[in-house]
Design a protein around this motif. Sequence first.
Motif, PDB file in Angstrom:
ATOM      1  N   VAL A 128      -0.701 -23.929   2.578  1.00 51.99           N
ATOM      2  CA  VAL A 128       0.612 -24.572   2.804  1.00 51.99           C
ATOM      3  C   VAL A 128       0.599 -25.423   4.214  1.00 51.99           C
ATOM      4  CG1 VAL A 128       3.272 -24.498   3.429  1.00 51.99           C
ATOM      5  CG2 VAL A 128       1.997 -22.773   1.851  1.00 51.99           C
TER       6      VAL A 128
ATOM      7  N   VAL B 249      -2.682 -21.518  10.437  1.00 50.98           N
ATOM      8  CA  VAL B 249      -2.836 -20.358   8.964  1.00 50.98           C
ATOM      9  C   VAL B 249      -3.466 -20.958   7.870  1.00 50.98           C
ATOM     10  CG1 VAL B 249      -1.647 -18.687   8.147  1.00 50.98           C
ATOM     11  CG2 VAL B 249      -1.087 -19.143  10.238  1.00 50.98           C
TER      12      VAL B 249
ATOM     13  N   ASP C 250      -4.531 -27.794   5.921  1.00 51.52           N
ATOM     14  CA  ASP C 250      -3.795 -26.518   6.072  1.00 51.52           C
ATOM     15  C   ASP C 250      -3.958 -25.825   7.392  1.00 51.52           C
ATOM     16  OD1 ASP C 250      -3.106 -23.960   5.021  1.00 51.52           O
ATOM     17  OD2 ASP C 250      -4.553 -23.671   3.805  1.00 51.52           O
TER      18      ASP C 250
HETATM   19 CA   LIG Z   1      -1.279 -23.608   6.753  1.00 54.38          CA
END
Ligand SMILES: [Ca+2]
Length: 530
Positions: A267, A263, A258
């Motif tokens: 996602v 970040v 991730d």
């Molecule tokens: Ca990410």
Amino acid sequence: MTKRIASVACAVLLVAALPAQADPKKKAPMACADLVQLSLPDTVIHSAVEMPAGPFPFGNNTPTCTADVAAAELRAFCRVIGTIAPQIGFEVWLPLEGWNGKFQGYGNHGFAGDLDYSDLGPELNKGYAVASTDTGHLASQNPPLWMQNPQQVIDYGYRGVHEMTVKSKAIVEAFYGRPPKYSYFNGCSTGGKEGLMQAQRYPEDYDGINIGGSANFDQIGNRVQYVWNGQVTFANPAARLAGATLVLINNAVLAECDELDGVKDGVIDDPRTCTFQPASLLCRAGQDPATCLTQTQVTALEKVYQGPRNPRTGEEIYPGLVRGSERGWGGHTAGPNIFATADQFFKYMVYNDPAWDYRTFDFDGDLAYTRQHFSHLLDALDPDLSAFRKRGGKLLFSHLWSSTTHTAIRSIQYYEDVAALLHGGKNDRGHSFGKTQEFFRFFLAPSASGSKGPDRFDALPDLERWVEQGIPPKSILAWHKTGGVVDRTRPLCPYPQRAVYKGSGSTDEAANFACRTPKGDRHGDDDDDD
Ligand SMILES: [Ca+2]
């Protein structure tokens, strides 16, 4: 002399009496009901009826592609239903008032065979004259005997959408008294393939082509992938990957990958950067089996990530499912059978044998046979878009990383094939994408099933601005909704750029991201999109 003066005077009188004739493109508009008398080659118009404004009259109104707004009501329109020889069914919906001067062709899903009214409604309401086709057969035919009819296979493969386009534009011109100013094609999945097919084989049909969501343009590779996944997983019950096992795998992948994009948001922006190894989940002696994988499952998972390969040559036939998409695998690896689009394809189109069994497919000889007989009919793989480019066409192509039916990796490969052709050779992987981006831009949407990936967007306004004003999209705004409320926005960036967090502010707001080119990739458009 007298005669000549008389004829000139007569011509002047005619021009004065018929001012509309000054514009050669403009003809007297036809009434809706009169369109049944319109004479078009190989075409019968069965009905042309004015539909009053009101609630969506065709059942389910939820659009299938990435556009977000369902048409609860439709504006008033003229509904034209016709057939093009031999049996290509199509409809054209013409706004009675407020036509935006444009035509839009809309694509299909799966094996086509019907019209998705839910997709046409929002486009009609925007003011488009919009059309779609069943591509020459009925999805309701069971078993799908049309797959043994050579003409129907051709019409599904490439001819149906082209014929629908040509005839629909003529109907638009007859109804409004002038041709559409601009023509657009819109579609995802099979519709995405149809859009690419138009750009490759019928470049004059559309000014702009919007391929949203994902495109199944490598139809044989895609269906072979379904066969592969079945063979390497649920064909052996011990190798089946389903339910809690997929969640376990996905959690392990996210824990490892991730934050590779900077970040931690659930996602993985670019799953190609994730090198998670299934063996890391192999059960140790005495470990709770609910928290790990057997050796059989580890091997199965490795083969799903790898994708179908030719056992003799090692050639990659189609890319594997990407790391991070596991929660969406479902029937791919859980079974009990391979997806119907692959099952029907091999049973009825390729082998004409309803007893065909996916477990017998050979990824060397059977693949070669299938490609030899069907690739030229069904696949939209040609990277030569020079004619589409030359006529001023613009192509917007987007793909969700979460798509498990058609993997984003295959779309990246196609985009790079087009770029390589323009830049002088397939081996030049370090090339700039600048010339390609002048007419063809490709956007990847980072997303994964069950995550807050920004997987909703409407690229059509960006395409219209590009075609009509010459302004190419530097990014496309995407969003994610939970319970109907937008809880994340993010820019999608033209490949090979990626949305990079600027370092401050909420990671749920697009304004805090910029499109930047990852190190190692050269790119024609040097400016960051801040
Ligand atoms: Ca990410």
